[in-house]
Design a protein around this motif. Structure first.
Motif, PDB file in Angstrom:
ATOM      1  N   GLU A 105       0.800  -1.228   0.000  1.00 58.78           N
ATOM      2  CA  GLU A 105       0.000   0.000   0.000  1.00 58.78           C
ATOM      3  C   GLU A 105       0.829   1.273   0.000  1.00 58.78           C
ATOM      4  OE1 GLU A 105      -3.332   0.136  -0.355  1.00 58.78           O
ATOM      5  OE2 GLU A 105      -3.278  -2.050  -0.543  1.00 58.78           O
ATOM      6  N   HIS A 106       2.009   1.225   0.606  1.00 62.39           N
ATOM      7  CA  HIS A 106       2.797   2.455   0.764  1.00 62.39           C
ATOM      8  C   HIS A 106       4.174   2.397   0.118  1.00 62.39           C
ATOM      9  CE1 HIS A 106      -0.165   4.304   3.336  1.00 62.39           C
ATOM     10  NE2 HIS A 106      -0.225   3.206   4.063  1.00 62.39           N
ATOM     11  N   HIS A 107       4.560   1.244  -0.384  1.00 67.74           N
ATOM     12  CA  HIS A 107       5.901   1.090  -0.976  1.00 67.74           C
ATOM     13  C   HIS A 107       6.964   1.605  -0.014  1.00 67.74           C
ATOM     14  CE1 HIS A 107       3.709   0.100  -4.573  1.00 67.74           C
ATOM     15  NE2 HIS A 107       3.053   1.242  -4.465  1.00 67.74           N
ATOM     16  N   ALA A 108       6.779   1.281   1.269  1.00 68.20           N
ATOM     17  CA  ALA A 108       7.684   1.765   2.316  1.00 68.20           C
ATOM     18  C   ALA A 108       9.054   1.129   2.189  1.00 68.20           C
ATOM     19  CB  ALA A 108       7.095   1.461   3.695  1.00 68.20           C
ATOM     20  N   GLU A 109      10.065   1.916   2.530  1.00 69.15           N
ATOM     21  CA  GLU A 109      11.435   1.409   2.502  1.00 69.15           C
ATOM     22  C   GLU A 109      11.809   0.725   3.819  1.00 69.15           C
ATOM     23  OE1 GLU A 109      14.049   4.710   1.835  1.00 69.15           O
ATOM     24  OE2 GLU A 109      13.736   5.516   3.834  1.00 69.15           O
ATOM     25  N   ALA A 110      11.039   1.013   4.886  1.00 67.68           N
ATOM     26  CA  ALA A 110      11.319   0.414   6.188  1.00 67.68           C
ATOM     27  C   ALA A 110      10.101   0.580   7.085  1.00 67.68           C
ATOM     28  CB  ALA A 110      12.529   1.074   6.840  1.00 67.68           C
ATOM     29  N   ILE A 111      10.046  -0.234   8.123  1.00 66.78           N
ATOM     30  CA  ILE A 111       9.057  -0.071   9.196  1.00 66.78           C
ATOM     31  C   ILE A 111       9.835   0.344  10.433  1.00 66.78           C
ATOM     32  CG2 ILE A 111       7.309  -1.166  10.656  1.00 66.78           C
ATOM     33  CD1 ILE A 111       6.774  -3.125   8.369  1.00 66.78           C
ATOM     34  N   LEU A 112       9.326   1.353  11.131  1.00 60.69           N
ATOM     35  CA  LEU A 112       9.950   1.851  12.347  1.00 60.69           C
ATOM     36  C   LEU A 112       9.027   1.619  13.531  1.00 60.69           C
ATOM     37  CD1 LEU A 112      11.130   5.381  11.106  1.00 60.69           C
ATOM     38  CD2 LEU A 112      12.261   3.168  10.799  1.00 60.69           C
ATOM     39  N   ILE A 113       9.632   1.254  14.640  1.00 58.40           N
ATOM     40  CA  ILE A 113       8.891   1.172  15.901  1.00 58.40           C
ATOM     41  C   ILE A 113       9.778   1.732  16.999  1.00 58.40           C
ATOM     42  CG2 ILE A 113       7.477  -0.824  15.258  1.00 58.40           C
ATOM     43  CD1 ILE A 113       9.357  -2.545  16.983  1.00 58.40           C
ATOM     44  N   GLU A 114       9.152   2.036  18.111  1.00 55.70           N
ATOM     45  CA  GLU A 114       9.916   2.398  19.301  1.00 55.70           C
ATOM     46  C   GLU A 114       9.448   1.477  20.415  1.00 55.70           C
ATOM     47  OE1 GLU A 114       9.115   6.460  20.413  1.00 55.70           O
ATOM     48  OE2 GLU A 114       6.978   6.220  20.137  1.00 55.70           O
ATOM     49  N   ALA A 115      10.405   1.042  21.225  1.00 52.74           N
ATOM     50  CA  ALA A 115      10.096   0.124  22.322  1.00 52.74           C
ATOM     51  C   ALA A 115      10.727   0.674  23.598  1.00 52.74           C
ATOM     52  CB  ALA A 115      10.651  -1.263  22.019  1.00 52.74           C
ATOM     53  N   GLU A 116      10.048   0.427  24.711  1.00 53.31           N
ATOM     54  CA  GLU A 116      10.580   0.876  25.991  1.00 53.31           C
ATOM     55  C   GLU A 116      11.980   0.304  26.178  1.00 53.31           C
ATOM     56  OE1 GLU A 116       7.644  -0.604  25.580  1.00 53.31           O
ATOM     57  OE2 GLU A 116       6.080   0.517  26.594  1.00 53.31           O
TER      58      GLU A 116
END
Length: 186
Positions: A105-116
């Motif tokens: 859907e987005h042709h994203a180059e990466a997925i980002l998350i933040e974790a405690e």
């Protein structure tokens, strides 16, 4: 057990009434209020996702796209599996569909998350889960001014050209920008 994945880009109160309890159960502290989530969808900066097993919602997520400087990165803002369904592999299954959504859907180059980033058993379990999903943890720990706990960025490259040239600070520029856009107009 039939499994289905669905995405909403417009607010739907009927679906939220099913997905909201999972969100509130998993994110008792630090969750964005419902009115902020609604505004994010209304302004087109976020999507809601659900994983359904036998027609029953067992997982939910909130995502948004950070784009700028000719790049697209999917921010996985929240993801949770209903507590009574954890430990059955549903989180991995659900995340794989979010990953596919990011690509298709987005042709994203990466997925980002933040974790405690605090060293607790729960945080170590979460970190293991994300690394098992293919994420790479960065060494940089970010301290927001509006929450007491520190966070670490993780990223999952989706395109070969994606590289990280710092310890994770640049990822927090995208994540922080997304958070600021989330609360604009509130």
């Amino acid at each position: 057990m039939p499994w289905s994945f669905m995405t909403l880009t417009k607010w739907d109160q009927t679906w939220w009434d099913q997905w909201g309890p999972i969100y509130r159960e998993a994110f008792q502290h630090g969750a964005k209020p419902e009115k902020v989530l609604r505004s994010m969808l209304d302004r087109g900066i976020a999507s809601l996702h659900a994983g359904l097993q036998d027609g029953e919602t067992v997982a939910m997520a909130v995502t948004g796209v950070s784009s700028g400087h000719s790049r697209k990165r999917l921010i996985l803002d929240y993801m949770a599996v209903r507590q009574d369904h954890r430990g059955q592999g549903l989180g991995h299954r659900f995340f794989s569909q979010i990953r596919d959504y990011a690509v298709m859907e987005h042709h994203a180059e990466a997925i980002l998350i933040e974790a405690e980033a605090e060293d607790t058993e729960m945080n170590r379990e979460r970190l293991r889960f994300w690394i098992d999903c293919g994420f790479i943890a960065t060494p940089y720990v970010h301290q927001y001014i509006w929450v007491p706990e520190p966070y670490r960025a993780l990223y999952l490259p989706l395109k070969e050209h994606f590289t990280l040239t710092d310890g994770g600070q640049s990822l927090f520029q995208d994540i922080t920008s997304f958070h600021h856009r989330s609360f604009r107009g509130q």
